[in-house]
Design an enzyme around this catalytic site. Sequence first.
Site, short mmCIF file in Angstrom:
data_model
loop_
_atom_site.label_atom_id
_atom_site.label_comp_id
_atom_site.label_asym_id
_atom_site.label_seq_id
_atom_site.Cartn_x
_atom_site.Cartn_y
_atom_site.Cartn_z
N TYR A 189 -4.49 15.40 -11.33
CA TYR A 189 -3.29 14.70 -11.81
C TYR A 189 -2.17 15.70 -12.07
O TYR A 189 -1.03 15.52 -11.61
CB TYR A 189 -3.64 13.93 -13.08
CG TYR A 189 -2.49 13.24 -13.76
CD1 TYR A 189 -1.79 12.22 -13.12
CD2 TYR A 189 -2.12 13.56 -15.07
CE1 TYR A 189 -0.74 11.55 -13.76
CE2 TYR A 189 -1.09 12.90 -15.71
CZ TYR A 189 -0.41 11.90 -15.05
OH TYR A 189 0.61 11.25 -15.70
N ILE A 237 2.61 8.27 -23.59
CA ILE A 237 3.40 7.06 -23.82
C ILE A 237 2.56 6.01 -24.51
O ILE A 237 1.44 5.70 -24.09
CB ILE A 237 3.96 6.51 -22.49
CG1 ILE A 237 4.75 7.60 -21.77
CG2 ILE A 237 4.81 5.29 -22.74
CD1 ILE A 237 5.91 8.17 -22.55
N ASP A 257 0.86 -1.18 0.00
CA ASP A 257 0.00 0.00 0.00
C ASP A 257 0.89 1.23 0.00
O ASP A 257 1.68 1.43 0.92
CB ASP A 257 -0.89 -0.03 1.25
CG ASP A 257 -1.80 1.18 1.37
OD1 ASP A 257 -1.73 2.08 0.52
OD2 ASP A 257 -2.59 1.23 2.33
#
Length: 366
Positions: free
Chosen positions: A188, A218, A99
């Site tokens: 983001y 990508i 985690d």
Amino acid sequence: MPFIRAFSKVAKQALLSPGCGCQPITVAIRTISFSPRQVTSDASFHSVSFSETDHPKVLITGGLGQLGVGLATMLRFYCFISCLTPPPPPPPGPFIYSDILDYKNLREIVVNNRITWLVHYSALLSAVGESNVALARDVNITGLHNVLDIAAEHGLRLFVPSTIGAFGPTSPRNPTPDLCVQRPRTIYGVSKVHAELMGEYYHHRYGLDFRCLRYPGIISADSQPGGGTTDYAVAIFHDAVKTGKFECNLKPDTRLPMMYIDDCLRATVEMMEAPADTLSMRTYNINAMSFSPEELAQEVQKQLPDLEVTYDIDQVRQAIADSWPMNFDDSNARNDWGWKHDYDLPELVQTMLNYIGSDSRIAKAN
């Protein structure tokens, strides 16, 4: 996937010499927790350079993602072909469910495995992040704080990728330089700017060997689209081979910087291996090509003339794309540590179609 063609120079000089002990450990995210702690100014920090260790022991977080899988596979493959003749298939290697928000567990992994390099890929991407801002904030920001503190405490070389999403509508878009206004409008993007600044702060405040590349979109044949705004450039190849039809969620003239995954992974390793004194900054743009959905479709249609392309604009993704760079200025990376891409648009398309469609429609078309 076709492995990185120009990686042999780095391999011979550093990671992949005979007797290589480079064994990447990958970590996947499962649950959410929180482990507060503080890094104090009188802690004993040190930076372990590659020359001070026999070989790097690499921990990759987000090991099930497109880039995590690719980087681990690449490092294991080249490690083994340099160590044994003839080379065996690359082994699966160690993998740990963990985690990213569990500081204590991550620290145990670093200590128990004598990690020296940490590549932090764990993150929610742009479109997915907008649909769950709270989760994106936890994973992208709190998770970053955990790896920063662990890397600083244990003298790791830390790589955290940034992205075209770290820029906003007020940034210069064509080209976008390394240093300019950054006002992203997605969680983001905000988290990536935060990562850049926190990493550079830790470098100057604590001596952390922090390194960061701003990736363009990508493109890889090894994984399905994962929720990013540039994912159309992956989906088109899968749809072209499977159905001969593709519906794009961005406008046909939306130009964005892109890169084939082999170039991206090679840039990452070259940046990590570069001597610290060659780096004039800690965060660099890297680029390979820039194209629009229409230009990509036209290049694919040279190989598959029957491909039908339609457009159904996703307003959320289109707004994100419209705030991002159209082209990256990566001259600093090219000058400082010799970055040079291998794949242009025609070679990208040929490679993707050959890989995805080697035994299906593309084979029949050829």
